[in-house]
Design a protein around this motif. Structure first.
Motif, PDB file in Angstrom:
ATOM      1  N   ASP A   4     117.730-103.656 -41.689  1.00 46.30           N
ATOM      2  CA  ASP A   4     117.557-104.866 -40.671  1.00 46.30           C
ATOM      3  C   ASP A   4     118.427-104.902 -39.504  1.00 46.30           C
ATOM      4  OD1 ASP A   4     115.832-106.283 -42.666  1.00 46.30           O
ATOM      5  OD2 ASP A   4     117.692-106.904 -43.655  1.00 46.30           O
ATOM      6  N   LYS A   5     119.738-104.071 -39.520  1.00 47.75           N
ATOM      7  CA  LYS A   5     120.173-103.955 -38.313  1.00 47.75           C
ATOM      8  C   LYS A   5     119.683-102.752 -37.359  1.00 47.75           C
ATOM      9  CE  LYS A   5     124.676-105.552 -40.451  1.00 47.75           C
ATOM     10  NZ  LYS A   5     124.570-106.687 -39.826  1.00 47.75           N
ATOM     11  N   LEU A   6     119.041-101.691 -38.159  1.00 55.66           N
ATOM     12  CA  LEU A   6     118.512-100.642 -37.310  1.00 55.66           C
ATOM     13  C   LEU A   6     117.172-100.857 -36.806  1.00 55.66           C
ATOM     14  CD1 LEU A   6     119.534 -97.754 -39.584  1.00 55.66           C
ATOM     15  CD2 LEU A   6     120.644 -98.248 -37.582  1.00 55.66           C
ATOM     16  N   TYR A   7     116.409-101.588 -37.346  1.00 65.76           N
ATOM     17  CA  TYR A   7     115.116-101.856 -36.724  1.00 65.76           C
ATOM     18  C   TYR A   7     114.644-103.520 -36.470  1.00 65.76           C
ATOM     19  CZ  TYR A   7     114.297 -97.268 -38.615  1.00 65.76           C
ATOM     20  OH  TYR A   7     114.325 -95.935 -38.764  1.00 65.76           O
ATOM     21  N   ARG A   8     113.880-103.608 -35.501  1.00 67.39           N
ATOM     22  CA  ARG A   8     113.323-104.968 -35.108  1.00 67.39           C
ATOM     23  C   ARG A   8     111.960-104.904 -35.194  1.00 67.39           C
ATOM     24  NH1 ARG A   8     115.383-108.893 -30.212  1.00 67.39           N
ATOM     25  NH2 ARG A   8     114.282-110.672 -30.890  1.00 67.39           N
ATOM     26  N   PHE A   9     111.296-105.969 -35.911  1.00 64.36           N
ATOM     27  CA  PHE A   9     109.967-105.924 -36.287  1.00 64.36           C
ATOM     28  C   PHE A   9     109.364-107.263 -36.399  1.00 64.36           C
ATOM     29  CE2 PHE A   9     112.717-105.578 -39.959  1.00 64.36           C
ATOM     30  CZ  PHE A   9     112.210-106.777 -40.697  1.00 64.36           C
ATOM     31  N   ALA A  10     108.213-107.630 -36.445  1.00 63.31           N
ATOM     32  CA  ALA A  10     107.509-108.611 -36.832  1.00 63.31           C
ATOM     33  C   ALA A  10     105.970-108.402 -37.027  1.00 63.31           C
ATOM     34  CB  ALA A  10     107.593-109.484 -35.293  1.00 63.31           C
ATOM     35  N   ILE A  11     105.500-109.214 -38.029  1.00 62.42           N
ATOM     36  CA  ILE A  11     104.066-109.428 -38.443  1.00 62.42           C
ATOM     37  C   ILE A  11     103.236-110.218 -37.757  1.00 62.42           C
ATOM     38  CG2 ILE A  11     102.445-109.358 -40.276  1.00 62.42           C
ATOM     39  CD1 ILE A  11     104.338-106.733 -40.237  1.00 62.42           C
ATOM     40  N   ARG A  20      98.870-105.993 -38.464  1.00 64.53           N
ATOM     41  CA  ARG A  20      99.077-106.040 -37.179  1.00 64.53           C
ATOM     42  C   ARG A  20     100.391-106.455 -36.903  1.00 64.53           C
ATOM     43  NH1 ARG A  20      94.727-108.424 -34.967  1.00 64.53           N
ATOM     44  NH2 ARG A  20      95.951-110.560 -34.993  1.00 64.53           N
ATOM     45  N   GLY A  21     101.286-105.883 -35.951  1.00 71.09           N
ATOM     46  CA  GLY A  21     102.619-106.121 -35.661  1.00 71.09           C
ATOM     47  C   GLY A  21     103.123-105.312 -34.807  1.00 71.09           C
ATOM     48  N   TRP A  22     104.602-105.177 -34.606  1.00 70.31           N
ATOM     49  CA  TRP A  22     105.577-104.395 -33.886  1.00 70.31           C
ATOM     50  C   TRP A  22     106.552-104.049 -34.572  1.00 70.31           C
ATOM     51  CZ3 TRP A  22     110.002-106.303 -32.323  1.00 70.31           C
ATOM     52  CH2 TRP A  22     110.251-107.883 -32.604  1.00 70.31           C
ATOM     53  N   CYS A  23     106.974-102.982 -34.211  1.00 72.66           N
ATOM     54  CA  CYS A  23     108.472-102.497 -34.720  1.00 72.66           C
ATOM     55  C   CYS A  23     108.947-101.365 -33.803  1.00 72.66           C
ATOM     56  CB  CYS A  23     108.375-101.762 -36.119  1.00 72.66           C
ATOM     57  SG  CYS A  23     109.675-101.268 -37.070  1.00 72.66           S
ATOM     58  N   CYS A  67     105.214-100.318 -28.633  1.00 69.59           N
ATOM     59  CA  CYS A  67     106.002-100.357 -30.138  1.00 69.59           C
ATOM     60  C   CYS A  67     104.937-101.082 -31.068  1.00 69.59           C
ATOM     61  CB  CYS A  67     107.156-100.976 -30.059  1.00 69.59           C
ATOM     62  SG  CYS A  67     107.514-102.632 -29.454  1.00 69.59           S
ATOM     63  N   GLY A  68     103.818-101.415 -30.621  1.00 71.04           N
ATOM     64  CA  GLY A  68     102.795-102.140 -31.755  1.00 71.04           C
ATOM     65  C   GLY A  68     102.213-101.241 -32.455  1.00 71.04           C
ATOM     66  N   PHE A  69     101.646-101.917 -33.692  1.00 68.37           N
ATOM     67  CA  PHE A  69     100.864-101.278 -34.456  1.00 68.37           C
ATOM     68  C   PHE A  69      99.660-101.917 -34.897  1.00 68.37           C
ATOM     69  CE2 PHE A  69     104.024-103.130 -37.098  1.00 68.37           C
ATOM     70  CZ  PHE A  69     103.569-103.494 -38.206  1.00 68.37           C
ATOM     71  N   ASP A  70      98.539-101.395 -35.318  1.00 66.80           N
ATOM     72  CA  ASP A  70      97.495-102.190 -36.106  1.00 66.80           C
ATOM     73  C   ASP A  70      96.621-101.112 -37.090  1.00 66.80           C
ATOM     74  OD1 ASP A  70      94.768-103.230 -36.251  1.00 66.80           O
ATOM     75  OD2 ASP A  70      94.885-104.172 -34.425  1.00 66.80           O
ATOM     76  N   CYS A  71      96.607-101.564 -38.272  1.00 64.37           N
ATOM     77  CA  CYS A  71      96.372-100.621 -39.066  1.00 64.37           C
ATOM     78  C   CYS A  71      95.365-101.331 -40.063  1.00 64.37           C
ATOM     79  CB  CYS A  71      97.536-100.017 -40.263  1.00 64.37           C
ATOM     80  SG  CYS A  71      97.134 -98.739 -41.256  1.00 64.37           S
ATOM     81  N   SER A  72      94.160-100.536 -40.273  1.00 61.81           N
ATOM     82  CA  SER A  72      93.234-101.017 -41.327  1.00 61.81           C
ATOM     83  C   SER A  72      93.466-100.512 -42.761  1.00 61.81           C
ATOM     84  CB  SER A  72      91.880-100.689 -40.944  1.00 61.81           C
ATOM     85  OG  SER A  72      91.504-101.279 -39.628  1.00 61.81           O
ATOM     86  N   PHE A  73      93.410-101.408 -43.724  1.00 60.14           N
ATOM     87  CA  PHE A  73      93.291-100.694 -45.131  1.00 60.14           C
ATOM     88  C   PHE A  73      92.318 -99.935 -45.498  1.00 60.14           C
ATOM     89  CE2 PHE A  73      96.053-104.728 -45.596  1.00 60.14           C
ATOM     90  CZ  PHE A  73      97.354-104.246 -45.198  1.00 60.14           C
ATOM     91  N   PRO A  74      92.318 -99.186 -46.508  1.00 58.82           N
ATOM     92  CA  PRO A  74      91.177 -98.477 -47.039  1.00 58.82           C
ATOM     93  C   PRO A  74      90.042 -99.438 -47.422  1.00 58.82           C
ATOM     94  CG  PRO A  74      93.006 -97.495 -47.667  1.00 58.82           C
ATOM     95  CD  PRO A  74      93.463 -98.731 -47.180  1.00 58.82           C
ATOM     96  N   ASP A  75      88.777 -99.072 -47.449  1.00 54.98           N
ATOM     97  CA  ASP A  75      87.612 -99.925 -47.790  1.00 54.98           C
ATOM     98  C   ASP A  75      87.784-100.243 -49.292  1.00 54.98           C
ATOM     99  OD1 ASP A  75      86.498 -99.412 -45.291  1.00 54.98           O
ATOM    100  OD2 ASP A  75      84.699 -98.378 -45.840  1.00 54.98           O
TER     101      ASP A  75
END
Length: 386
Positions: A4-11, A20-23, A67-75
């Motif tokens: 938690d100290k090393l990374y900053r993130f949000a969903i 979708r979120g950022w880290c 630093c954003g991300f957006d990932c679809s799950f497998p069908d």
């Protein structure tokens, strides 16, 4: 904990279709972070956090916003087949976040025919695309099909369940026959639409430096149009009048009754009354046409048609920064701009009364009412600008 100290993130959003979120890594913010998505003990995907997030850059939270991300799950991913979904930083066993899979929403629409959403610019179409993504798996839908090569469009036309794009009727008709596809569209109050669209086009040239983040580049013609428009003072009546009367060629496609143009199977030099009547006839072939100002009603009917319960949604996708280009309360301004929205106003008026008839369960014959040529009552004040 150390992670938690090393990374900053949000969903921002997670459901059974995508997350979708950022880290970012606090000690090296410009180095993209690799995230792994793990359902129980099975890795179902990974994503590198490098999407551009202008909100994070503007707030000063991240130096570049990449630093954003957006990932679809497998069908085949079904949350009910697993206990927990974890989001892990590559190289760390302890997850950043973990979710109970039973809490992940997975909509399962009942579809009779594939859907094409004719995305008129600046009508909340991006918000509707974001909503559709909650309903269909990533392999079954595609947005902005106008950017794809013809062979890719053809492949999607034979396999997709939901397509969306800035393709007017004349371009979509051959590829997506309405006998096999359901057509949907949104219209927006024409004064608000024109102001928003002018804002957007003016910003194209100024925002050219940001295109590298979006994997898309406007063509040179649009950029030249943007620079030309940016040099016009729209608060000056003489310059505004010269803008309206001086439009020619492709410029008219952008600003002369654009919403009406989208419903034609040909390209008029100038939109006329007969073009309006043809556009109304085309609207009869659409499964659903909604109004941006009644977006919730449009979305709820979409859900009902697909056998889904009503779904909440905040309408904010692709909401660009806007500037007050002129005083929307000045009558003379709209008198000058009238040629650019005259037929769009009548088209919008027809759609509004058509939807009202649908709500009242009016007889089918009322859906084919004659389009009136009377001007729509002008709205005043800030309601015309968004």
């Amino acid at each position: 904990m150390l992670i938690d100290k090393l990374y900053r993130f949000a969903i921002d959003r997670i459901n059974g279709r995508f997350v979708r979120g950022w880290c970012f890594y606090r000690l090296a913010k410009r180095r993209p972070v690799l995230l792994r998505l793990v359902a129980d003990d099975t890795e179902i995907g990974s994503v590198l956090c490098r999407d551009y997030r202008p909100d994070l850059q503007r707030s000063g939270l991240h130096p570049t916003g990449c630093c954003g991300f957006d990932c679809s799950f497998p069908d085949g991913f079904d949350p009910l087949q697993y206990r927990r979904l974890s989001i892990q930083v590559d190289g760390h066993s302890r997850p950043l976040l973990s979710f109970a899979c039973r809490d992940l929403e997975l909509l399962r629409p009942s579809l009779t025919r594939p859907i094409f959403f004719m995305h008129l610019p600046k009508t909340a179409g991006s918000s509707f695309n974001a909503f559709a993504r909650r309903c269909f798996s990533a392999s079954c839908l595609a947005f902005h099909v106008e950017r794809l090569p013809p062979e890719e469009r053809g492949r999607l036309a034979g396999s997709a369940q939901f397509l969306s794009g800035h393709l007017p009727w004349r371009q979509a008709l051959g590829m997506l026959p309405p006998q096999r596809w359901q057509y949907l569209a949104l219209l927006r109050e024409p004064r608000a639409h024109l102001h928003s669209h002018l804002n957007y086009v003016r910003r194209v040239a100024a925002d050219e430096r940001l295109e590298v983040h979006y994997d898309f580049h406007h063509n040179r013609t649009i950029k030249e149009l943007s620079r030309w428009l940016g040099a016009i003072d729209l608060t000056d009546d003489d310059q505004l009048r010269d803008f309206v009367t001086g439009l020619s060629g492709y410029q008219r496609d952008f600003f002369d009754n654009m919403q009406t143009r989208y419903f034609l199977d040909y390209r008029p030099e100038r939109v006329t009354q007969s073009d309006l009547e043809q556009a109304v006839a085309t609207m009869q072939r659409f499964h659903q046409i909604g109004l941006t100002e009644s977006y919730d009603r449009f979305r709820d009917r979409f859900c009902r048609d697909l056998g889904l319960p009503p779904q909440p949604q905040s309408v904010q996708a692709n909401r660009a920064q806007h500037y007050r280009l002129f005083d929307p309360a000045r009558t003379v301004t709209w008198e000058i701009l009238d040629p650019l929205i005259r037929f769009d106003l009548q088209l919008y008026e027809y759609a509004a009364s058509h939807l009202a008839a649908d709500d009242a369960e009016a007889p089918a014959g009322t859906k084919n009412k004659t389009v009136t040529t009377s001007a729509t009552t002008q709205r005043s004040g800030e309601s015309a600008v968004s």
